[in-house]
Design an enzyme around this catalytic site. Structure first.
Site, PDB file in Angstrom:
ATOM      1  N   ARG A  59       8.275 -41.941 -24.318  1.00  0.00           N
ATOM      2  CA  ARG A  59       9.689 -41.952 -23.950  1.00  0.00           C
ATOM      3  C   ARG A  59      10.109 -40.592 -23.390  1.00  0.00           C
ATOM      4  NH1 ARG A  59      13.726 -40.922 -27.419  1.00  0.00           N
ATOM      5  NH2 ARG A  59      12.571 -41.716 -29.206  1.00  0.00           N
ATOM      6  N   TYR A 112      27.742 -47.961  -3.183  1.00  0.00           N
ATOM      7  CA  TYR A 112      27.110 -49.166  -3.717  1.00  0.00           C
ATOM      8  C   TYR A 112      27.986 -49.778  -4.804  1.00  0.00           C
ATOM      9  CZ  TYR A 112      23.594 -51.790  -6.436  1.00  0.00           C
ATOM     10  OH  TYR A 112      22.914 -52.753  -7.125  1.00  0.00           O
ATOM     11  N   ASP A 182      23.435 -39.534  -2.952  1.00  0.00           N
ATOM     12  CA  ASP A 182      22.527 -40.684  -3.036  1.00  0.00           C
ATOM     13  C   ASP A 182      21.879 -40.833  -1.661  1.00  0.00           C
ATOM     14  OD1 ASP A 182      21.305 -43.189  -3.038  1.00  0.00           O
ATOM     15  OD2 ASP A 182      22.802 -44.071  -4.371  1.00  0.00           O
ATOM     16  N   LYS A 207      13.822 -49.110  -3.497  1.00  0.00           N
ATOM     17  CA  LYS A 207      14.044 -49.398  -2.086  1.00  0.00           C
ATOM     18  C   LYS A 207      12.945 -48.760  -1.229  1.00  0.00           C
ATOM     19  CE  LYS A 207      17.910 -51.311  -3.547  1.00  0.00           C
ATOM     20  NZ  LYS A 207      18.034 -50.868  -4.936  1.00  0.00           N
TER      21      LYS A 207
END
Length: 392
Positions: A59, A112, A182, A207
């Site tokens: 983790r 977005y 972004d 993406k």
């Protein structure tokens, strides 16, 4: 025979971007001799005596994850990077690491849809003041001395507005604010935000970075290593660590990023020009077309305008959906950036959580379609669109 040292490949200064994408950050060793970064699936590691920063629990990190982070940092020209299980995990962890109740976040209305929802509903519910009134370069007017963070997209979704990131970075710095960009739509091939004054850059790695529509992931990079340490700790606390198999796919995808994006830039521009002359198309949104409002900024800042083209069908929302249902090569779904071309109806898919009045203000009409160009033949894509448009 050359002995390959154990560890991560550090790119040489004179290497070009394509070479860094392929070799930078790869984990290699002289015992096995593999040139591809292994997938380290171990959850636990032998406790590193005397080194509290070594691998202990997955983790926190693993060699596979660290390889991706190094590759991203090299390509984005940052000093450090942090990988996440999704783009939203990256964005939320970055903002949670920086903002406290009463702080002001300035963003744009045309980001977005899920980013917009997270900022206005989740962060707003925690007492963070979210100013999302502006669109594009108008964000400059919203930045003041009370602003802590500014968040913009290099190319907005879905109308492809390009804000003047260099000017925004300058104004943000003047008031002591931090600019997060972004860069998902542009990719580091078309734009490098950190070189234009951004404090940090973030991607939905699902993406273009991964590029094959087969993996979720997110990454961020910055030149402030104290900030990346804080973000990495937030990731540990919230559990947004990516799976090593996820990371492997992203690393593999990044090795072909340069050739994919160059091809998609070219194909998207050709399709945008075709659609702008089609009798069944009312309007085309692509920043490399001279009639797009962001054309001057795009020409100044971007090497290419990316692989997404949005267009308005002559008619209503049902006509747009009819076009979407008629395509055969292009796939109907809600993502972008992969090798398969994808068509999306923003009003009912990617931006359905955005209030109707906000969508109307943004110009996201019911007859708007968003096309993510893949790697198919441009002629096949044009014929597919032409056939679907002529059917309405």
């Amino acid at each position: 025979m050359e002995v390959i040292p154990v560890g991560f490949v550090e790119p040489e200064e004179e290497w070009e971007e394509e070479t860094k994408l392929i070799h930078g950050g790869e984990y290699r060793d002289d015992q096995v001799g593999s040139i591809v970064t292994p997938i380290f699936v171990s959850v636990i590691y032998r406790y590193p005596e005397g080194n509290i920063y070594g691998y202990k629990y997955s983790r926190n990190s693993s060699p596979t994850i660290e390889a991706l982070e190094k590759k991203v940092a090299y390509v984005e020209k940052g000093k450090d990077a942090v990988a996440f299980s999704s783009g939203m995990a990256a964005i939320s962890s970055m903002l949670i690491s920086m903002l406290r109740p009463g702080d002001k976040l300035v963003t744009t209305r045309d980001i977005y849809g899920t980013s917009y929802e997270m900022m206005t509903k989740l962060l707003g519910g925690f007492g963070i003041k979210v100013d999302e009134k502006a669109i594009g370069e108008k964000v400059l007017e919203r930045i003041d001395k009370n602003t802590k963070v500014v968040f913009v997209e290099t190319i907005s979704n879905p109308l492809l507005i390009v804000p003047p990131i260099d000017e925004i970075a300058k104004v943000a710095e003047e008031v002591g604010a931090k600019l997060i960009v972004d860069n998902t739509f542009a990719t580091p091939i078309n734009f490098l935000p950190l070189e234009k004054g951004a404090y940090a850059v973030v991607h939905s790695a699902s993406k273009y970075l991964a590029g094959h529509n087969d993996v979720l992931g997110g990454v961020m990079a910055s030149n402030d290593t104290n900030y990346t340490i804080a973000v990495r700790n937030t990731r540990r606390l919230l559990g947004g660590i990516p799976d090593p198999q996820q990371v492997y796919f992203i690393i593999r995808g990044m090795k072909t990023l340069h050739v994919r994006v160059e091809r998609q830039n070219k194909t998207a521009l050709e399709i945008a020009k075709f659609l702008s002359e089609h009798p069944k198309v009312e309007k085309v949104h692509y920043p490399c077309l001279p009639d797009h409002p962001s054309y001057p900024i795009a020409k100044r800042l971007l090497k290419g305008c990316g692989g997404v083209v949005s267009f308005e069908v002559k008619g209503n929302g049902m006509d747009a959906i009819a076009v979407m249902k008629k395509v055969r090569v292009i796939q109907r779904t809600a993502s972008l950036g992969g090798v398969e071309s994808i068509i999306t109806h923003p009003a009912t898919m990617t931006h359905h959580t955005v209030p109707d009045d906000v969508r109307r203000e943004l110009g996201i009409k019911d007859n708007l379609l968003r096309l993510s160009v893949g790697l198919e033949s441009v002629q096949d894509l044009i014929e597919d669109l032409d056939r679907a448009l002529k059917a309405i």
